[in-house]
Write an enzyme that holds these catalytic residues in place. Structure first.
Site, short mmCIF file in Angstrom:
data_model
loop_
_atom_site.label_atom_id
_atom_site.label_comp_id
_atom_site.label_asym_id
_atom_site.label_seq_id
_atom_site.Cartn_x
_atom_site.Cartn_y
_atom_site.Cartn_z
N GLY A 31 -2.31 -0.20 11.15
CA GLY A 31 -2.92 -0.43 9.85
C GLY A 31 -2.02 -1.20 8.90
O GLY A 31 -1.05 -1.84 9.31
N LEU A 33 -2.84 -3.92 7.41
CA LEU A 33 -2.95 -5.20 8.10
C LEU A 33 -2.53 -6.37 7.23
O LEU A 33 -2.73 -6.37 6.01
CB LEU A 33 -4.38 -5.41 8.58
N HIS A 34 -1.96 -7.38 7.89
CA HIS A 34 -1.55 -8.62 7.22
C HIS A 34 -1.99 -9.78 8.10
O HIS A 34 -2.66 -9.59 9.13
CB HIS A 34 -0.05 -8.63 6.98
N HIS A 37 -1.46 -9.57 11.91
CA HIS A 37 -2.49 -8.80 12.64
C HIS A 37 -3.78 -9.61 12.77
O HIS A 37 -4.41 -9.61 13.83
CB HIS A 37 -2.82 -7.50 11.89
N LEU A 186 6.04 -11.64 9.05
CA LEU A 186 5.10 -10.72 8.41
C LEU A 186 5.19 -9.35 9.05
O LEU A 186 5.26 -9.21 10.27
CB LEU A 186 3.68 -11.27 8.51
N ARG A 189 5.80 -3.34 6.75
CA ARG A 189 6.91 -2.78 5.98
C ARG A 189 7.35 -3.70 4.83
O ARG A 189 8.04 -3.24 3.92
CB ARG A 189 8.09 -2.48 6.90
#
Length: 283
Positions: A31, A33-34, A37, A186, A189
């Site tokens: 999860g 998400l960026h 992903h 990316l 975190r």
């Protein structure tokens, strides 16, 4: 897009999908998400009839309780992004659905030496936890292909070892690292970085990228040392490890001639936030 929360509903969905002769692509995520992903989901959608994206923060792969507690969670935002990419299912179970018998497991996966170095050394038990959840997702989703980002270079090697040792019929697709405009890899975190930390974090990639040219006229040891010294000189930054390794075995190399495929893998604390990255030196 369907949001599925239970194993029973997922099993029913997968069964019907396979009965229709449709291929399944799986994108396992935790999860938050960026765009990294989303690039995995986009590729999976292009290459499969049906795509399942899992959204599950797996407790068994965290050896630091604080890291688990602070890991970013944005489930509703994640669902919107997954739907926008055209995936068929977001699978977002509770821990009790994935581990109905509890988190402890007697199963020990054969992951090879790739699981014993770098992350395996600094995060004991991490890769057994990764194998535990990924194998469970493969069992439930029965994918033809599963997609992982190359930022987690070591994880991909370990998962491939697991697939071989467990004789799993799934293709592991490694996708290129997605970076911000300033070069920072990316990561979910990244959201935990302060503004000051975010401003300096791209120095990780800059130091790695510059070291590729440096390596052409310097030894492995000199290349290693110049990267570590450069990053450690930046405010907030502290290198946990930087290893220059054979890209297939992940074992350290001492000379560039030792392997045709050499990768540098690094983990850096930026404040309290643990960031990873890698660079290819020879291929």
């Amino acid at each position: 897009m369907k949001i599925i929360k239970t194993v029973n509903e997922l099993t029913e969905f997968v069964g019907h999908t396979l009965e229709r002769g449709e291929s399944i692509g799986l994108v396992p995520t935790m999860g938050a998400l960026h765009d990294g992903h989303l690039s995995l989901i986009d590729q999976a959608v292009k290459e499969n009839d049906v795509v399942i994206v899992s959204v599950f923060v797996n407790p068994t792969q965290f050896n630091n309780p604080n890291d688990l507690a602070t890991y970013p969670r944005k489930e509703e935002d994640d669902f919107r992004l997954i739907a926008r990419c055209g995936a068929a299912v977001a699978f977002a179970p509770e821990v009790s659905e994935i581990y109905p018998d509890g988190l402890e497991s007697d199963k020990v996966f054969e992951l090879g030496t790739a699981a014993e170095v770098m992350e395996g050394k600094f995060r004991p038990g991490h890769f057994q936890g990764v194998a535990q959840i990924v194998s469970r997702l493969f069992q439930l989703c029965r994918p033809k292909r599963a997609y992982f980002g190359e930022k987690d270079f070591q994880q991909i090697a370990v998962i491939r070892n697991m697939v071989l040792s467990e004789k799993m019929d799934v293709e592991i697709v490694a996708c290129p690292i997605k970076r911000a405009e300033d070069g920072l890899a990316l990561s979910s975190r990244n959201q935990l970085l302060t503004a000051e930390q975010r401003a300096v974090a791209p120095e990780i990639h800059r130091a790695l990228a510059d070291s590729v040219d440096y390596s052409k006229e310097h030894s492995v040891r000199a290349t290693h040392d110049t990267v570590v010294e450069r990053i450690n000189a930046v405010p907030f930054m502290n290198v946990e490890y930087f290893e220059i390794v054979d890209g297939r075995t992940l074992l350290p190399v001492e000379e560039w001639e030792e392997s045709p495929y050499i990768v540098g893998c690094i983990t850096v604390y930026c404040g309290d936030v643990r960031l990873i990255d890698n660079i290819c030196y020879r291929k």
